[in-house]
Design a protein around this motif. Structure first.
Motif, PDB file in Angstrom:
ATOM      1  N   GLN A 144       5.987  -3.444  -4.156  1.00  0.00           N
ATOM      2  CA  GLN A 144       6.739  -4.604  -3.685  1.00  0.00           C
ATOM      3  C   GLN A 144       8.068  -4.188  -3.077  1.00  0.00           C
ATOM      4  O   GLN A 144       8.485  -4.708  -2.031  1.00  0.00           O
ATOM      5  CB  GLN A 144       6.988  -5.568  -4.853  1.00  0.00           C
ATOM      6  N   VAL A 145       8.761  -3.261  -3.728  1.00  0.00           N
ATOM      7  CA  VAL A 145      10.035  -2.766  -3.197  1.00  0.00           C
ATOM      8  C   VAL A 145       9.813  -2.148  -1.815  1.00  0.00           C
ATOM      9  O   VAL A 145      10.559  -2.414  -0.861  1.00  0.00           O
ATOM     10  CB  VAL A 145      10.660  -1.727  -4.158  1.00  0.00           C
ATOM     11  N   HIS A 146       8.774  -1.333  -1.703  1.00  0.00           N
ATOM     12  CA  HIS A 146       8.463  -0.681  -0.424  1.00  0.00           C
ATOM     13  C   HIS A 146       8.150  -1.713   0.654  1.00  0.00           C
ATOM     14  O   HIS A 146       8.683  -1.670   1.777  1.00  0.00           O
ATOM     15  CB  HIS A 146       7.280   0.268  -0.607  1.00  0.00           C
ATOM     16  N   ASP A 147       7.269  -2.669   0.334  1.00  0.00           N
ATOM     17  CA  ASP A 147       6.845  -3.646   1.341  1.00  0.00           C
ATOM     18  C   ASP A 147       7.982  -4.560   1.762  1.00  0.00           C
ATOM     19  O   ASP A 147       8.093  -4.926   2.940  1.00  0.00           O
ATOM     20  CB  ASP A 147       5.677  -4.477   0.791  1.00  0.00           C
ATOM     21  N   GLY A 151       8.387  -2.937   5.013  1.00  0.00           N
ATOM     22  CA  GLY A 151       7.235  -3.537   5.661  1.00  0.00           C
ATOM     23  C   GLY A 151       6.175  -2.505   5.949  1.00  0.00           C
ATOM     24  O   GLY A 151       5.832  -1.688   5.094  1.00  0.00           O
ATOM     25  N   ASN A 152       5.665  -2.504   7.188  1.00  0.00           N
ATOM     26  CA  ASN A 152       4.623  -1.552   7.575  1.00  0.00           C
ATOM     27  C   ASN A 152       5.167  -0.402   8.415  1.00  0.00           C
ATOM     28  O   ASN A 152       4.411   0.324   9.060  1.00  0.00           O
ATOM     29  CB  ASN A 152       3.519  -2.271   8.357  1.00  0.00           C
ATOM     30  N   ARG A 153       6.500  -0.235   8.407  1.00  0.00           N
ATOM     31  CA  ARG A 153       7.098   0.803   9.237  1.00  0.00           C
ATOM     32  C   ARG A 153       6.674   2.205   8.812  1.00  0.00           C
ATOM     33  O   ARG A 153       6.692   3.140   9.600  1.00  0.00           O
ATOM     34  CB  ARG A 153       8.629   0.683   9.198  1.00  0.00           C
ATOM     35  N   CYS A 154       6.349   2.367   7.539  1.00  0.00           N
ATOM     36  CA  CYS A 154       5.905   3.682   7.052  1.00  0.00           C
ATOM     37  C   CYS A 154       4.390   3.751   6.910  1.00  0.00           C
ATOM     38  O   CYS A 154       3.852   4.657   6.279  1.00  0.00           O
ATOM     39  CB  CYS A 154       6.558   3.996   5.709  1.00  0.00           C
ATOM     40  N   GLY A 155       3.714   2.743   7.465  1.00  0.00           N
ATOM     41  CA  GLY A 155       2.270   2.723   7.337  1.00  0.00           C
ATOM     42  C   GLY A 155       1.825   2.011   6.069  1.00  0.00           C
ATOM     43  O   GLY A 155       2.639   1.663   5.209  1.00  0.00           O
ATOM     44  N   LYS A 156       0.536   1.792   5.970  1.00  0.00           N
ATOM     45  CA  LYS A 156      -0.024   1.103   4.809  1.00  0.00           C
ATOM     46  C   LYS A 156      -0.277   2.102   3.684  1.00  0.00           C
ATOM     47  O   LYS A 156      -1.013   3.065   3.863  1.00  0.00           O
ATOM     48  CB  LYS A 156      -1.317   0.396   5.190  1.00  0.00           C
ATOM     49  N   ILE A 157       0.352   1.844   2.537  1.00  0.00           N
ATOM     50  CA  ILE A 157       0.227   2.753   1.398  1.00  0.00           C
ATOM     51  C   ILE A 157      -0.447   2.017   0.251  1.00  0.00           C
ATOM     52  O   ILE A 157      -0.052   0.911  -0.115  1.00  0.00           O
ATOM     53  CB  ILE A 157       1.605   3.275   0.952  1.00  0.00           C
ATOM     54  N   SER A 158      -1.448   2.622  -0.335  1.00  0.00           N
ATOM     55  CA  SER A 158      -2.207   2.003  -1.419  1.00  0.00           C
ATOM     56  C   SER A 158      -1.362   1.837  -2.672  1.00  0.00           C
ATOM     57  O   SER A 158      -0.473   2.660  -2.962  1.00  0.00           O
ATOM     58  CB  SER A 158      -3.438   2.853  -1.738  1.00  0.00           C
ATOM     59  N   ILE A 159      -1.663   0.792  -3.431  1.00  0.00           N
ATOM     60  CA  ILE A 159      -0.997   0.582  -4.717  1.00  0.00           C
ATOM     61  C   ILE A 159      -1.256   1.765  -5.644  1.00  0.00           C
ATOM     62  O   ILE A 159      -0.422   2.105  -6.498  1.00  0.00           O
ATOM     63  CB  ILE A 159      -1.468  -0.732  -5.370  1.00  0.00           C
ATOM     64  N   ARG A 160      -2.390   2.430  -5.471  1.00  0.00           N
ATOM     65  CA  ARG A 160      -2.713   3.574  -6.319  1.00  0.00           C
ATOM     66  C   ARG A 160      -1.706   4.717  -6.118  1.00  0.00           C
ATOM     67  O   ARG A 160      -1.393   5.448  -7.060  1.00  0.00           O
ATOM     68  CB  ARG A 160      -4.135   4.048  -6.021  1.00  0.00           C
ATOM     69  N   VAL A 368      -5.155   4.069 -12.133  1.00  0.00           N
ATOM     70  CA  VAL A 368      -5.518   4.300 -10.734  1.00  0.00           C
ATOM     71  C   VAL A 368      -6.947   3.818 -10.463  1.00  0.00           C
ATOM     72  O   VAL A 368      -7.242   3.248  -9.401  1.00  0.00           O
ATOM     73  CB  VAL A 368      -5.371   5.798 -10.383  1.00  0.00           C
ATOM     74  N   ALA A 369      -7.831   4.000 -11.428  1.00  0.00           N
ATOM     75  CA  ALA A 369      -9.227   3.583 -11.259  1.00  0.00           C
ATOM     76  C   ALA A 369      -9.389   2.071 -11.307  1.00  0.00           C
ATOM     77  O   ALA A 369     -10.223   1.503 -10.593  1.00  0.00           O
ATOM     78  CB  ALA A 369     -10.091   4.239 -12.334  1.00  0.00           C
ATOM     79  N   PHE A 370      -8.566   1.386 -12.155  1.00  0.00           N
ATOM     80  CA  PHE A 370      -8.698  -0.065 -12.338  1.00  0.00           C
ATOM     81  C   PHE A 370      -7.331  -0.751 -12.241  1.00  0.00           C
ATOM     82  O   PHE A 370      -6.800  -1.225 -13.241  1.00  0.00           O
ATOM     83  CB  PHE A 370      -9.343  -0.383 -13.684  1.00  0.00           C
ATOM     84  N   PRO A 371      -6.760  -0.847 -11.041  1.00  0.00           N
ATOM     85  CA  PRO A 371      -5.427  -1.450 -10.907  1.00  0.00           C
ATOM     86  C   PRO A 371      -5.479  -2.971 -10.764  1.00  0.00           C
ATOM     87  O   PRO A 371      -4.896  -3.547  -9.838  1.00  0.00           O
ATOM     88  CB  PRO A 371      -4.904  -0.784  -9.634  1.00  0.00           C
ATOM     89  N   TYR A 372      -6.175  -3.641 -11.685  1.00  0.00           N
ATOM     90  CA  TYR A 372      -6.367  -5.088 -11.609  1.00  0.00           C
ATOM     91  C   TYR A 372      -5.549  -5.764 -12.701  1.00  0.00           C
ATOM     92  O   TYR A 372      -5.965  -5.842 -13.859  1.00  0.00           O
ATOM     93  CB  TYR A 372      -7.857  -5.434 -11.746  1.00  0.00           C
ATOM     94  N   PHE A 373      -4.407  -6.272 -12.337  1.00  0.00           N
ATOM     95  CA  PHE A 373      -3.369  -6.700 -13.267  1.00  0.00           C
ATOM     96  C   PHE A 373      -3.838  -7.770 -14.252  1.00  0.00           C
ATOM     97  O   PHE A 373      -3.891  -7.546 -15.456  1.00  0.00           O
ATOM     98  CB  PHE A 373      -2.159  -7.201 -12.464  1.00  0.00           C
ATOM     99  N   PRO A 445      -4.597  -6.866  -6.587  1.00  0.00           N
ATOM    100  CA  PRO A 445      -3.431  -7.709  -6.495  1.00  0.00           C
ATOM    101  C   PRO A 445      -2.325  -7.021  -5.736  1.00  0.00           C
ATOM    102  O   PRO A 445      -2.102  -5.827  -5.874  1.00  0.00           O
ATOM    103  CB  PRO A 445      -3.033  -7.945  -7.954  1.00  0.00           C
ATOM    104  N   ASN A 446      -1.625  -7.826  -4.922  1.00  0.00           N
ATOM    105  CA  ASN A 446      -0.456  -7.310  -4.189  1.00  0.00           C
ATOM    106  C   ASN A 446      -0.819  -6.096  -3.333  1.00  0.00           C
ATOM    107  O   ASN A 446      -0.137  -5.108  -3.302  1.00  0.00           O
ATOM    108  CB  ASN A 446       0.664  -6.919  -5.155  1.00  0.00           C
ATOM    109  N   SER A 447      -1.945  -6.188  -2.650  1.00  0.00           N
ATOM    110  CA  SER A 447      -2.360  -5.054  -1.828  1.00  0.00           C
ATOM    111  C   SER A 447      -2.627  -5.538  -0.420  1.00  0.00           C
ATOM    112  O   SER A 447      -3.496  -6.363  -0.184  1.00  0.00           O
ATOM    113  CB  SER A 447      -3.609  -4.399  -2.402  1.00  0.00           C
TER     114      SER A 447
END
Length: 451
Positions: A144-147, A151-160, A368-373, A445-447
């Motif tokens: 969230q802090v990154h986005d 925003g997308n200036r650094c590219g799309k980065i996975s929550i993982r 990392v395998a199950f990042p489902y809040f 979530p939040n991805s």
């Protein structure tokens, strides 16, 4: 209340007969220091209680609705405060004997071997599940802090990827020696939890009730009843401090004139007042403002003011850095105790470093395998939090304190047991259904990135 049973030497855990006990007890993280103050209890309990669970309370309210949601929220606070008091009272219920760990109290009630089989798996599951969820929440907040900032200036980065970043700090913090050595971290974490909870509901209140707000039930998985069940687990997850309360109390000095239960209870009451200040406004204001459109994590719904939300998410990250350690420390104590007392490893820094880094790596891998809040909150909240926080303390109280049959204490404990068992049965069903649904549909979530 009845007459407590007299001390029984056979109830002492195996380490009581170890000739090297004093040295090992000074090395193990729970009993290494007994000079804590009452306010240590306050901020350790706040750090243990107020965490990922508070961020999911508005979402749980949206799955329960106003009536059931308020009832479950208030009833959970009352029941868990009562069972917390029970555990504090039972810490030194036998003269000259302290139950420094949850499983030791279980051994006194259920027997030496059966107590271990009943309590240790439950407690380990709670502490491991919390650490896994905190890995996910820390990663969410960093994303969230990154986005928000870039925003997308650094590219799309996975929550993982952000989970891995958060986990890297835990490899370092996990090397702190014992509970009292993390007191500073825990104090900062407690302050952070109060801060981001307050920001959450104040920003929500300032936005005002949304024009298209809807409070009707909305199925988010397979069916509304399953969502209702999962919400019970999300509520239960928010009340998790019981799993470390005896370990926290073990760090306090105690004498016959001033037993540890007095400062411990004082700190616990302060902690529960802070918990109410955090939980109730976040849950009620968040749901009133956004209705059933609220996200699983309220901070992902609140995008503006951008600078304030960046701050709030960073406060979450700082809090979780300490809260993770509060739950990990009893696990370290259990594993280090077995390794040194039963398997006769030498208590060295190398052993400690290996055990703790392995644990951090394991929780990181599962996160990392199950990042489902919310699915993790639901499943773990019902499956392992309901027993250890809602009804196992009541069962132990009935066995050890033996209140008079049909007395107020007897009825209170049996009602708590009945409600806790129902929670344990229903919540994991909803949580498992939600987890299966999200895995099948890859709903992170939040991805907004490629995963």
């Amino acid at each position: 209340m009845g007459t407590p049973i007299p001390p029984n030497k056979s109830l002492a855990p195996p380490q009581m007969q170890d000739d090297d006990l004093p040295d090992l007890e000074d090395w193990l993280p729970i009993t290494a220091s007994r000079n804590a103050k009452w306010y240590y209890s306050a901020f350790h309990n706040v750090t243990a209680m107020v965490g990922a669970g508070v961020l999911g309370l508005p979402y749980a309210m949206s799955e329960l609705g106003w009536g059931p949601g308020v009832v479950v929220l208030v009833l959970s606070w009352v029941i868990t405060l009562y069972t917390l008091w029970q555990m504090i009272e039972m810490h030194e219920m036998f003269e000259g004997r302290r139950f420094d760990r949850y499983h030791e109290l279980g051994q006194a009630a259920f027997g030496r071997k059966r107590g271990l089989y009943i309590i240790v798996p439950q407690q380990l599951l709670v502490e491991i599940s919390v650490c896994i969820v905190y890995m996910v929440t820390g990663g969410q907040s960093l994303k969230q802090v990154h986005d928000l900032a870039l925003g997308n200036r650094c590219g799309k980065i996975s929550i993982r990827c952000f989970i891995l970043i958060f986990a890297s700090s835990q490899f370092v913090l996990s090397q702190l020696k014992n509970f009292n050595s993390i007191s500073g971290v825990s104090l900062v974490a407690a302050a952070m939890s109060l801060s981001y909870s307050t920001i959450s509901w104040i920003v929500s209140a300032e936005k005002g009730v949304q024009k298209d707000v809807n409070y009707s039930y909305k199925s988010r998985t397979y069916a509304v009843p399953l969502d209702f069940f999962s919400a019970l687990g999300e509520m239960a997850f928010a009340y998790a401090g019981h799993n470390v309360v005896l370990e926290i109390q073990a760090t306090m000095p105690s004498t016959p004139e001033r037993p540890s239960k007095r400062p411990m209870w004082k700190g616990a009451v302060v902690a529960y007042i802070i918990v109410a200040i955090c939980y109730f406004p976040v849950a009620l204001v968040g749901y009133r403002v956004f209705g059933n459109s609220i996200a699983e994590n309220i901070l992902t719904t609140l995008k503006k003011p951008k600078s304030v939300m960046i701050l709030a998410n960073m406060l979450v990250v700082i809090h979780l850095l300490g809260s993770y350690q509060v739950y990990a420390m009893p696990v370290f104590d259990m594993v280090e105790s077995v390794m040194t007392k039963k398997w006769h490893f030498k208590p060295t820094r190398i052993l400690r470093g290996f055990i703790r880094c392995t644990f951090v790596a394991f929780t990181m891998g599962v996160a990392v395998a199950f990042p489902y809040f919310s699915a993790l909150l639901s499943f773990f909240g019902g499956f392992v939090f309901a027993p250890t926080s809602y009804f196992i303390p009541c069962i132990i109280w009935l066995i050890l304190k033996k209140p008079r049959k049909f007395s107020l204490s007897w009825w209170t404990n049996w009602i708590c047991i009945a409600l806790g068992v129902l929670l344990m049965i229903m919540a994991p069903i909803g949580g498992l259904a939600k987890l299966i649904y999200q895995v099948q549909n890859d709903k992170l979530p939040n991805s907004n990135c490629n995963n």
